[in-house]
Motif scaffolding. Structure first.
Motif, PDB file in Angstrom:
ATOM      1  N   PHE A  37       7.423   9.294   0.423  1.00  0.00           N
ATOM      2  CA  PHE A  37       6.918   8.195  -0.472  1.00  0.00           C
ATOM      3  C   PHE A  37       6.562   7.430   0.842  1.00  0.00           C
ATOM      4  N   ALA A  38       7.038   7.157   1.982  1.00  0.00           N
ATOM      5  CA  ALA A  38       6.592   6.434   3.150  1.00  0.00           C
ATOM      6  C   ALA A  38       5.338   7.019   3.610  1.00  0.00           C
ATOM      7  N   ALA A  39       5.345   8.410   3.723  1.00  0.00           N
ATOM      8  CA  ALA A  39       4.186   9.011   4.139  1.00  0.00           C
ATOM      9  C   ALA A  39       2.741   8.684   3.395  1.00  0.00           C
ATOM     10  N   ILE A  40       3.217   8.672   2.118  1.00  0.00           N
ATOM     11  CA  ILE A  40       2.039   8.337   1.238  1.00  0.00           C
ATOM     12  C   ILE A  40       1.723   6.786   1.490  1.00  0.00           C
ATOM     13  N   VAL A  41       2.545   6.007   1.367  1.00  0.00           N
ATOM     14  CA  VAL A  41       2.307   4.306   1.634  1.00  0.00           C
ATOM     15  C   VAL A  41       1.506   4.260   2.751  1.00  0.00           C
ATOM     16  N   ILE A  42       2.060   4.725   3.806  1.00  0.00           N
ATOM     17  CA  ILE A  42       1.628   4.518   5.419  1.00  0.00           C
ATOM     18  C   ILE A  42       0.000   5.122   5.397  1.00  0.00           C
ATOM     19  N   ALA A  43      -0.286   6.295   4.530  1.00  0.00           N
ATOM     20  CA  ALA A  43      -1.689   6.866   4.608  1.00  0.00           C
ATOM     21  C   ALA A  43      -2.563   5.892   3.770  1.00  0.00           C
ATOM     22  N   ALA A  76       5.137  -2.596   8.048  1.00  0.00           N
ATOM     23  CA  ALA A  76       4.703  -3.198   6.793  1.00  0.00           C
ATOM     24  C   ALA A  76       5.111  -2.251   5.570  1.00  0.00           C
ATOM     25  N   ALA A  77       5.254  -0.912   5.754  1.00  0.00           N
ATOM     26  CA  ALA A  77       5.608  -0.085   4.779  1.00  0.00           C
ATOM     27  C   ALA A  77       7.243  -0.298   4.405  1.00  0.00           C
ATOM     28  N   GLN A  78       7.834  -0.820   5.375  1.00  0.00           N
ATOM     29  CA  GLN A  78       9.275  -1.107   4.729  1.00  0.00           C
ATOM     30  C   GLN A  78       9.452  -1.948   3.550  1.00  0.00           C
ATOM     31  N   PHE A  79       8.511  -2.793   3.295  1.00  0.00           N
ATOM     32  CA  PHE A  79       8.503  -3.921   2.186  1.00  0.00           C
ATOM     33  C   PHE A  79       8.194  -3.086   0.900  1.00  0.00           C
ATOM     34  N   ILE A  80       7.609  -1.734   1.038  1.00  0.00           N
ATOM     35  CA  ILE A  80       7.140  -1.280  -0.147  1.00  0.00           C
ATOM     36  C   ILE A  80       8.110   0.001  -0.391  1.00  0.00           C
ATOM     37  N   VAL A  81       8.592   0.712   0.378  1.00  0.00           N
ATOM     38  CA  VAL A  81       9.555   1.856   0.313  1.00  0.00           C
ATOM     39  C   VAL A  81      10.806   1.542   0.365  1.00  0.00           C
TER      40      VAL A  81
END
Length: 110
Positions: A37-43, A76-81
């Motif tokens: 999920f983090a990989a997708i969010v970062i992409a 920033a991804a930590q606030f979504i994942v």
């Protein structure tokens, strides 16, 4: 790019994030599904930044600016994942390690 290639790249990206979480201080280790999920969010965040500001400012751009943008996107991804916790230092170290790994095993979808 075909969909199978995209799936493989996201799986490789997730494995890299898991490795980074295991090795680096300030980056909490992730389960495979959280890392995927983090990989997708970062992409997606990288794509948004590149769309808004241009390729030279994207995480995949060259130089210090690309490196810093990559670190900000990881942070920033930590606030979504869920379950992702990254300090500023952890994001900087992760951007560096991911950049090194990306030299040998490209994980970006371009």
């Amino acid at each position: 790019m075909d969909w199978m290639g995209a799936v493989i790249r996201f799986i490789v990206s997730a494995l890299v994030l898991m490795l980074v979480g295991f090795l680096l201080p300030g980056f909490k280790a992730l389960s495979f599904f959280h890392a995927l999920f983090a990989a997708i969010v970062i992409a997606v965040l990288g794509w948004v930044v590149e769309s808004l500001l241009g390729r030279n400012v994207s995480p995949y751009g060259r130089g210090v600016v690309g490196f810093l943008v990559s670190a900000v996107i990881i942070w920033a991804a930590q606030f979504i994942v869920p379950a992702m916790e990254v300090s500023v230092l952890g994001a900087l170290l992760a951007a560096f390690v991911i950049g090194i790994i990306d030299l040998f095993v490209p994980t970006t979808i371009r």
